[in-house]
Structures are given as structure tokens and as C-alpha cells.
Design a protein around this motif. Structure first.
Motif, PDB file in Angstrom:
ATOM      1  N   ARG A 270      64.327  67.475  69.586  1.00  0.00           N
ATOM      2  CA  ARG A 270      65.734  67.091  69.761  1.00  0.00           C
ATOM      3  C   ARG A 270      65.905  65.603  70.031  1.00  0.00           C
ATOM      4  O   ARG A 270      66.950  65.016  69.725  1.00  0.00           O
ATOM      5  CB  ARG A 270      66.298  67.902  70.932  1.00  0.00           C
TER       6      ARG A 270
ATOM      7  N   ARG B 179      67.265  62.826  67.359  1.00  0.00           N
ATOM      8  CA  ARG B 179      68.699  62.940  67.058  1.00  0.00           C
ATOM      9  C   ARG B 179      69.536  62.367  68.200  1.00  0.00           C
ATOM     10  O   ARG B 179      70.544  61.699  67.970  1.00  0.00           O
ATOM     11  CB  ARG B 179      69.064  64.408  66.818  1.00  0.00           C
TER      12      ARG B 179
ATOM     13  N   ASP C 186      64.387  62.081  62.642  1.00  0.00           N
ATOM     14  CA  ASP C 186      65.142  63.331  62.706  1.00  0.00           C
ATOM     15  C   ASP C 186      65.277  63.955  61.321  1.00  0.00           C
ATOM     16  O   ASP C 186      65.109  65.175  61.162  1.00  0.00           O
ATOM     17  CB  ASP C 186      66.523  63.078  63.309  1.00  0.00           C
TER      18      ASP C 186
ATOM     19  N   THR D 103      63.697  67.715  60.349  1.00  0.00           N
ATOM     20  CA  THR D 103      64.608  68.812  60.009  1.00  0.00           C
ATOM     21  C   THR D 103      64.620  69.138  58.526  1.00  0.00           C
ATOM     22  O   THR D 103      65.397  69.984  58.093  1.00  0.00           O
ATOM     23  CB  THR D 103      66.040  68.478  60.471  1.00  0.00           C
ATOM     24  N   ASP D 104      63.754  68.488  57.750  1.00  0.00           N
ATOM     25  CA  ASP D 104      63.643  68.777  56.317  1.00  0.00           C
ATOM     26  C   ASP D 104      62.557  69.835  56.133  1.00  0.00           C
ATOM     27  O   ASP D 104      61.373  69.561  56.326  1.00  0.00           O
ATOM     28  CB  ASP D 104      63.276  67.498  55.556  1.00  0.00           C
TER      29      ASP D 104
ATOM     30  N   MET E   4      69.121  73.248  66.987  1.00  0.00           N
ATOM     31  CA  MET E   4      68.640  72.444  65.867  1.00  0.00           C
ATOM     32  C   MET E   4      68.984  73.049  64.510  1.00  0.00           C
ATOM     33  O   MET E   4      68.745  72.425  63.476  1.00  0.00           O
ATOM     34  CB  MET E   4      67.114  72.288  65.962  1.00  0.00           C
ATOM     35  N   LYS E   5      69.534  74.269  64.511  1.00  0.00           N
ATOM     36  CA  LYS E   5      69.831  74.986  63.263  1.00  0.00           C
ATOM     37  C   LYS E   5      68.573  75.144  62.418  1.00  0.00           C
ATOM     38  O   LYS E   5      68.601  75.049  61.184  1.00  0.00           O
ATOM     39  CB  LYS E   5      70.928  74.268  62.454  1.00  0.00           C
ATOM     40  N   LEU E   6      67.457  75.419  63.099  1.00  0.00           N
ATOM     41  CA  LEU E   6      66.174  75.593  62.432  1.00  0.00           C
ATOM     42  C   LEU E   6      65.587  76.946  62.818  1.00  0.00           C
ATOM     43  O   LEU E   6      65.992  77.556  63.800  1.00  0.00           O
ATOM     44  CB  LEU E   6      65.190  74.483  62.839  1.00  0.00           C
TER      45      LEU E   6
END
Length: 281
Positions: free
Chosen positions: A134, A137, A156, A160-161, A192-194
Motif C-alpha cells: 500500500r 500509492r 505502484d 498492481t499490474d 488494493m482491489k487485488l
């Protein structure tokens, strides 16, 4: 790679490194330095390297890249500067993950000459690992402009890719590690939407007996050490299977067997890596 302390993150990291090396990949496994030690990239097996990342050393490298070696030496020689930098919330995490990001660059590494095909971070426990993910970001959004914001934004974007970064959660087949892994998966999605790319349950007891076998053993009514050992092992294996089922309700989970060895040496690690490779396929 993250998980509750003691679940075998380092073992699983070593297994992944061996799998990649067998496929011709050049790999480095990173750990967070807990004490003063060398910070060099050391080859420990063909195509497998290790490094202990120290945040202060990472800061020196970053400053050298940004302001040049002379000014970097002046700044890092100041105890006040180093103290303030280390005390800044999240700075150590940013510098650490920034070093990992740098190692993963194929074309533009700030340090070192030969790129790696795969960088494995043997990260801290789940709460600290989530904070580390985190942090870039947070710095990007707080700084908004300037080199720190741009660098944090690039890190970031990389983390997140899903085509560049994978997240592996490691658990043991016990209640507390499974609870922590479930909480980590939920927080990773919320914040993190992961989602983890893999969940590995390490050290699962083998299922040696069927229920009717146990019924037959218990019907004998024999109170002897071998019988008690068999029943105890069956109960433990059943408990492990129940914990794996709990975890699989939240995410697909792979399992690695418990090896009855006092210490895992090269043959055992090779064995586990072969098992893991088959289950990842």
C-alpha cells in the motif's frame, strides 16, 4: 510472498526459485535484512541468487541515483538526516519495495548489470506485507508532484499490474494461520482491489487411514503406543484437511506435504519444489 510467521514462506520461496531455475530463468530471492550484514547479490545455486535488503542501503542507492554520489554521501553521513528519514512513516517500506522494484527492471536497473527474469520477495507477515504493498500509492498521492511521487507511482503501477507482479499467500493447516490468510485475502481485495495469484498451504499431514480403518483400530480396544500414535496422526490429518477446506471456501489453495525430517535440506527442498510445480501446472 507473505503469510503468518513460521508457516514456511522461505521454504515456498525456495521452491519457486528452483522451479523457475529449472525452466532456465535467472532468479533472485529477496529477504528483509534483520541485522547488519552484506547487501550484495549472491549466487547460491545455478541461476538462483539471494540478497538481504537493508532500507538504509536502499536509501543510499536512491539518493545516489537522484542527486549524485557526492551529495548522497554528504546527506547519508548526517545522523540527523538518516534518523529523520527512517522515522518518516512508511519510508522504510517504500525504500524496501523500491529496491525490489529496481531488481525487477529488465532495462533500467539503477544498480547491478545483469537483469533477473524473476524476483521473489520473502515478505514480512501479512499485515506488514499489506502495508508494504500500500505504501507506494500512499506516497504517490501525498507527494502529488516531484520525483518521490513519480517514483512511487511507477512502483505502484508495477505492483498492481497482474502481468508483472504476483502475490502468493502461504499458510499452515492450522486455525490461526488460516484465519490470518483469510483476513489478508479480504483486506487485499478491499484496500488494493487485488487477489492472491496463489495460496499455498504448507506442511499438510498425509491421510494414511480411512474412517473405516480407524473404526476397526478403535474396535480392537488395544491401549498401546503404536495404536495411540496412529489415532493421533489420523486426528491431526483430519484437522489439516478441515483447515484446507475452510481456506478453499475463500480462494483456491494448493497444498505441500509435511516432510518428517528434522531439517529440510537440498533433497527435501527439491522434492517439495517438484510437488509444487506439478500442482501449479
Amino acid at each position: 510472498m507473505t503469510g503468518k510467521g513460521g508457516v514456511g514462506k522461505t521454504t515456498v520461496a525456495g521452491c519457486l526459485a528452483r522451479i523457475a531455475a529449472r525452466h532456465g530463468k535467472r532468479v533472485i530471492v529477496c529477504e528483509i535484512a534483520q541485522e547488519e550484514r552484506g547487501h550484495d547479490e549472491v549466487e547460491v545455486a545455478p541461476k538462483i541468487h539471494e540478497i538481504a535488503i537493508d532500507p538504509e542501503q536502499a536509501m543510499r542507492e536512491y539518493l545516489t541515483d537522484q542527486v549524485g554520489q557526492t551529495f548522497s554521501r554528504l546527506m547519508t553521513s548526517s545522523r540527523v538526516f538518516m534518523y529523520l528519514a527512517a522515522a518518516a512513516p512508511g519510508m522504510r517500506e517504500l525504500l524496501t519495495i523500491g529496491k525490489v522494484w529496481d531488481l525487477a527492471q529488465l532495462d533500467q536497473r539503477r544498480t547491478g548489470d545483469t537483469p533477473y527474469d524473476l524476483v521473489i520477495l520473502d515478505a514480512p507477515a501479512t499485515g506488514h506485507a499489506l502495508g508494504m504493498l500500500r505504501t507506494p500509492r500512499t506516497f504517490r498521492d501525498v507527494a502529488r508532484v516531484g520525483p518521490i511521487s513519480r517514483q512511487a507511482g511507477r512502483i505502484d503501477a508495477f505492483l498492481t499490474d497482474p502481468s508483472l507482479t504476483g502475490i502468493v499467500a502461504v499458510a499452515a493447516p492450522e486455525e490461526m494461520p488460516v484465519n490470518e490468510t483469510i483476513e489478508f485475502i479480504a483486506a487485499l481485495g478491499d484496500e488494493m482491489k487485488l487477489a492472491p495469484d496463489a495460496v499455498v498451504v504448507n506442511g499438510v499431514y498425509p491421510e494414511r487411514f480411512r474412517e473405516n480403518d480407524i473404526d476397526a483400530i478403535e474396535a480392537l480396544g488395544i491401549d498401546a503406543a503404536p495404536v495411540r500414535a496412529a489415532l493421533s496422526e489420523h486426528r491431526r490429518a483430519r484437522h489439516h484437511r478441515n483447515q484446507v477446506r475452510r481456506l478453499r471456501r475463500r480462494a483456491p489453495a494448493l497444498t505441500l506435504p509435511f516432510l518428517f525430517e528434522a531439517e529440510l535440506r537440498e533433497p527435501e527442498l527439491e522434492q517439495l519444489s517438484r510437488v509444487l510445480e506439478g500442482r501449479l501446472a
